[in-house]
Design a protein around this motif. Structure first.
Motif, PDB file in Angstrom:
ATOM      1  N   GLU A  76      95.127  52.716  50.384  1.00 53.31           N
ATOM      2  CA  GLU A  76      94.836  53.719  49.357  1.00 53.31           C
ATOM      3  C   GLU A  76      93.809  54.743  49.854  1.00 53.31           C
ATOM      4  OE1 GLU A  76      96.000  51.538  45.170  1.00 53.31           O
ATOM      5  OE2 GLU A  76      93.959  51.216  45.924  1.00 53.31           O
ATOM      6  N   ASN A  77      92.873  54.291  50.666  1.00 51.26           N
ATOM      7  CA  ASN A  77      91.829  55.212  51.136  1.00 51.26           C
ATOM      8  C   ASN A  77      92.270  56.074  52.312  1.00 51.26           C
ATOM      9  OD1 ASN A  77      89.879  54.531  49.216  1.00 51.26           O
ATOM     10  ND2 ASN A  77      89.202  52.761  50.390  1.00 51.26           N
ATOM     11  N   SER A  78      93.125  55.531  53.169  1.00 48.43           N
ATOM     12  CA  SER A  78      93.548  56.302  54.346  1.00 48.43           C
ATOM     13  C   SER A  78      94.829  57.093  54.086  1.00 48.43           C
ATOM     14  CB  SER A  78      93.776  55.382  55.541  1.00 48.43           C
ATOM     15  OG  SER A  78      94.906  54.561  55.327  1.00 48.43           O
ATOM     16  N   GLY A  79      95.648  56.616  53.153  1.00 49.22           N
ATOM     17  CA  GLY A  79      96.909  57.296  52.864  1.00 49.22           C
ATOM     18  C   GLY A  79      97.992  57.066  53.902  1.00 49.22           C
ATOM     19  N   VAL A  80      97.741  56.179  54.862  1.00 53.06           N
ATOM     20  CA  VAL A  80      98.746  55.876  55.891  1.00 53.06           C
ATOM     21  C   VAL A  80      98.740  54.378  56.172  1.00 53.06           C
ATOM     22  CG1 VAL A  80      98.698  58.144  57.025  1.00 53.06           C
ATOM     23  CG2 VAL A  80      97.100  56.359  57.757  1.00 53.06           C
ATOM     24  N   PHE A  81      99.860  53.898  56.709  1.00 53.70           N
ATOM     25  CA  PHE A  81      99.926  52.490  57.105  1.00 53.70           C
ATOM     26  C   PHE A  81     101.070  52.291  58.092  1.00 53.70           C
ATOM     27  CE2 PHE A  81     103.559  51.406  54.300  1.00 53.70           C
ATOM     28  CZ  PHE A  81     103.489  52.409  53.360  1.00 53.70           C
ATOM     29  N   GLY A  82     101.027  51.152  58.753  1.00 56.85           N
ATOM     30  CA  GLY A  82     102.104  50.799  59.679  1.00 56.85           C
ATOM     31  C   GLY A  82     102.891  49.622  59.131  1.00 56.85           C
ATOM     32  N   ILE A  83     104.216  49.667  59.308  1.00 56.89           N
ATOM     33  CA  ILE A  83     105.078  48.528  58.981  1.00 56.89           C
ATOM     34  C   ILE A  83     105.744  48.126  60.292  1.00 56.89           C
ATOM     35  CG2 ILE A  83     107.201  47.811  57.810  1.00 56.89           C
ATOM     36  CD1 ILE A  83     104.992  48.103  55.806  1.00 56.89           C
ATOM     37  N   GLN A  84     105.664  46.859  60.646  1.00 58.82           N
ATOM     38  CA  GLN A  84     106.283  46.445  61.883  1.00 58.82           C
ATOM     39  C   GLN A  84     107.036  45.141  61.710  1.00 58.82           C
ATOM     40  OE1 GLN A  84     102.435  47.064  63.873  1.00 58.82           O
ATOM     41  NE2 GLN A  84     102.214  47.023  61.659  1.00 58.82           N
ATOM     42  N   VAL A  85     107.983  44.920  62.611  1.00 59.37           N
ATOM     43  CA  VAL A  85     108.885  43.769  62.533  1.00 59.37           C
ATOM     44  C   VAL A  85     108.433  42.744  63.564  1.00 59.37           C
ATOM     45  CG1 VAL A  85     111.289  42.994  62.731  1.00 59.37           C
ATOM     46  CG2 VAL A  85     110.769  45.279  61.801  1.00 59.37           C
ATOM     47  N   PRO A  86     107.695  41.706  63.123  1.00 64.58           N
ATOM     48  CA  PRO A  86     107.211  40.705  64.081  1.00 64.58           C
ATOM     49  C   PRO A  86     108.361  39.839  64.586  1.00 64.58           C
ATOM     50  CG  PRO A  86     106.683  40.011  61.852  1.00 64.58           C
ATOM     51  CD  PRO A  86     107.282  41.388  61.740  1.00 64.58           C
ATOM     52  N   THR A  87     108.162  39.261  65.748  1.00 68.50           N
ATOM     53  CA  THR A  87     109.197  38.438  66.381  1.00 68.50           C
ATOM     54  C   THR A  87     108.747  36.985  66.461  1.00 68.50           C
ATOM     55  OG1 THR A  87     108.285  38.718  68.585  1.00 68.50           O
ATOM     56  CG2 THR A  87     109.835  40.410  67.822  1.00 68.50           C
ATOM     57  N   ALA A  88     109.682  36.126  66.849  1.00 69.81           N
ATOM     58  CA  ALA A  88     109.384  34.697  66.990  1.00 69.81           C
ATOM     59  C   ALA A  88     108.230  34.461  67.963  1.00 69.81           C
ATOM     60  CB  ALA A  88     110.634  33.945  67.431  1.00 69.81           C
ATOM     61  N   SER A  89     108.006  35.418  68.884  1.00 65.32           N
ATOM     62  CA  SER A  89     106.921  35.243  69.857  1.00 65.32           C
ATOM     63  C   SER A  89     105.546  35.258  69.199  1.00 65.32           C
ATOM     64  CB  SER A  89     107.000  36.322  70.945  1.00 65.32           C
ATOM     65  OG  SER A  89     106.654  37.586  70.412  1.00 65.32           O
ATOM     66  N   ILE A  90     105.440  35.796  67.984  1.00 69.72           N
ATOM     67  CA  ILE A  90     104.150  35.799  67.268  1.00 69.72           C
ATOM     68  C   ILE A  90     104.298  35.129  65.892  1.00 69.72           C
ATOM     69  CG2 ILE A  90     103.113  37.723  68.545  1.00 69.72           C
ATOM     70  CD1 ILE A  90     103.729  39.493  66.055  1.00 69.72           C
ATOM     71  N   LEU A  91     105.068  34.061  65.863  1.00 67.60           N
ATOM     72  CA  LEU A  91     105.285  33.312  64.617  1.00 67.60           C
ATOM     73  C   LEU A  91     103.974  32.870  63.975  1.00 67.60           C
ATOM     74  CD1 LEU A  91     107.188  31.610  62.698  1.00 67.60           C
ATOM     75  CD2 LEU A  91     106.998  29.775  64.382  1.00 67.60           C
ATOM     76  N   LYS A  92     103.119  32.212  64.738  1.00 63.97           N
ATOM     77  CA  LYS A  92     101.890  31.665  64.165  1.00 63.97           C
ATOM     78  C   LYS A  92     100.936  32.777  63.711  1.00 63.97           C
ATOM     79  CE  LYS A  92     102.076  27.219  66.548  1.00 63.97           C
ATOM     80  NZ  LYS A  92     102.209  26.357  65.358  1.00 63.97           N
ATOM     81  N   GLN A  93     100.843  33.837  64.518  1.00 68.38           N
ATOM     82  CA  GLN A  93      99.992  34.954  64.123  1.00 68.38           C
ATOM     83  C   GLN A  93     100.488  35.587  62.821  1.00 68.38           C
ATOM     84  OE1 GLN A  93     101.150  34.327  67.254  1.00 68.38           O
ATOM     85  NE2 GLN A  93     100.003  35.502  68.793  1.00 68.38           N
ATOM     86  N   THR A  94     101.801  35.734  62.706  1.00 71.08           N
ATOM     87  CA  THR A  94     102.393  36.336  61.504  1.00 71.08           C
ATOM     88  C   THR A  94     102.043  35.512  60.273  1.00 71.08           C
ATOM     89  OG1 THR A  94     104.205  37.299  62.777  1.00 71.08           O
ATOM     90  CG2 THR A  94     104.580  36.987  60.412  1.00 71.08           C
ATOM     91  N   HIS A  95     102.173  34.194  60.395  1.00 74.21           N
ATOM     92  CA  HIS A  95     101.846  33.339  59.260  1.00 74.21           C
ATOM     93  C   HIS A  95     100.356  33.404  58.936  1.00 74.21           C
ATOM     94  CE1 HIS A  95     101.345  29.366  57.123  1.00 74.21           C
ATOM     95  NE2 HIS A  95     102.234  29.992  56.408  1.00 74.21           N
ATOM     96  N   GLN A  96      99.532  33.381  59.975  1.00 66.71           N
ATOM     97  CA  GLN A  96      98.082  33.329  59.750  1.00 66.71           C
ATOM     98  C   GLN A  96      97.564  34.602  59.064  1.00 66.71           C
ATOM     99  OE1 GLN A  96      95.960  31.657  63.038  1.00 66.71           O
ATOM    100  NE2 GLN A  96      93.952  32.142  62.182  1.00 66.71           N
ATOM    101  N   VAL A  97      98.047  35.770  59.466  1.00 68.49           N
ATOM    102  CA  VAL A  97      97.551  37.000  58.824  1.00 68.49           C
ATOM    103  C   VAL A  97      98.101  37.147  57.405  1.00 68.49           C
ATOM    104  CG1 VAL A  97      97.137  38.233  60.980  1.00 68.49           C
ATOM    105  CG2 VAL A  97      99.341  38.537  59.804  1.00 68.49           C
ATOM    106  N   GLY A  98      99.082  36.318  57.050  1.00 67.73           N
ATOM    107  CA  GLY A  98      99.567  36.296  55.675  1.00 67.73           C
ATOM    108  C   GLY A  98      98.811  35.305  54.800  1.00 67.73           C
ATOM    109  N   GLN A  99      98.053  34.415  55.429  1.00 68.02           N
ATOM    110  CA  GLN A  99      97.348  33.364  54.685  1.00 68.02           C
ATOM    111  C   GLN A  99      95.875  33.670  54.482  1.00 68.02           C
ATOM    112  OE1 GLN A  99     100.449  31.854  53.858  1.00 68.02           O
ATOM    113  NE2 GLN A  99      99.024  30.161  53.642  1.00 68.02           N
TER     114      GLN A  99
END
Lengths: 191, 191
Positions: free
Chosen positions: A66-89
């Motif tokens: 909301e403050n910056s008005g920009v964001f990134g959306i990216q498609v994580p892969t199986a190579s970063i499975l644990k990182q993907t889960h952790q940043v969601g928790q």
């Protein structure tokens, strides 16, 4: 900067999300950087290319977007499975060292100030289209896709090539409780 | 009525869509019934359970949804790959016999007047939450999920079980040009 990168034409950028992967939402404002996982992201339009993403009021990402008005959306892969889960928790609000602890590595594309995450198969830079009612009532954010890139080992010529790429480049599709599915085999409805 | 059916608790119904499958949108009004495919559908909230779906102004489905105020969202499986693609390519406006020609079989759950499609893995009955600005500006529709069911061979106890179910029950994830991916192998981020 990860290897094997190429820009994706904006009218075809919806294809990066069309198969419904869980995404990472990256953002920064005033020197603060964050990444969260989101299963509730979706393509919205072809031209101008747009997408939706649900960003809960409890997240730190929400303030940064909301403050910056920009964001990134990216498609994580199986190579970063644990990182993907952790940043969601874990929330940056409670864990200021969240990204380092999760082992998330950020980079930036030339000419784009949004931090992006290494280990993904595709990256979309977005400009927030402010819709206060949607944001307040539904936590629903609309972004215009202003640039897109993909890992050419797995997306090129406007199409995914999961079936011939290394397994570790498969996209992730979250359910609950730490359980994801990788995208599977190609099925052709015609021919 | 298909076999192997069980209701899904509404607060867990988001899990039917969380992995980003392509869906079928079913609708009826004044004796007219239709089904279209949509890759742009997404969970929106847990309680009350909600979802979003993009329904283009050119579709016949749009009029049926706007006039009836209800619609069905369902998760088609590999067993109806060709039907799923065909109902996404052909409009009822030009092909009044579209559903019969595509080989789509409809049924209704007891107490629910929305037509549903056989050969799916999950079915969600929705009530349109009117948001005229979103519908007009973005073709974006919001539905409250009022009931949900799943095929217990592949979804039970609040979780998908693709990895132990027949291949033909895999969900479909559309890209473009008739190319889908089936959902793939299970990956656990914890444990």
């Amino acid at each position: 900067m990860p290897p094997h990168l190429a820009p994706v034409d904006l009218p075809k950028s919806y294809r990066l999300l069309n198969h419904g992967p869980t995404v990472l939402v990256s953002s920064s404002h005033a020197g603060e950087e964050n990444v969260m996982a989101a299963a509730w992201a979706c393509a919205l339009d072809y031209t101008p290319a747009k997408l939706t993403v649900v960003i809960d009021k409890a997240t730190r990402t929400r303030a940064l977007v909301e403050n910056s008005g920009v964001f990134g959306i990216q498609v994580p892969t199986a190579s970063i499975l644990k990182q993907t889960h952790q940043v969601g928790q874990v929330s940056l609000a409670n864990a200021p060292d969240k990204l380092r602890e999760a082992g998330v590595n950020l980079f930036r594309f030339e000419g784009c100030d949004v931090p992006m995450v290494e280990g993904c198969a595709a990256w979309l830079a977005c400009r927030l289209i402010p819709e206060p009612h949607n944001q307040q009532a539904y936590d629903l954010f609309i972004g215009e896709i202003t640039a897109a890139w993909a890992d050419t080992r797995v997306f090129r010529d406007g199409h995914w090539h999961f079936e011939t790429a290394p397994q570790e480049l498969r996209s992730l599709h979250y359910i609950a409780g730490g359980r994801f599915y990788a995208i599977g085999e190609a099925l052709d409805a015609v021919g």
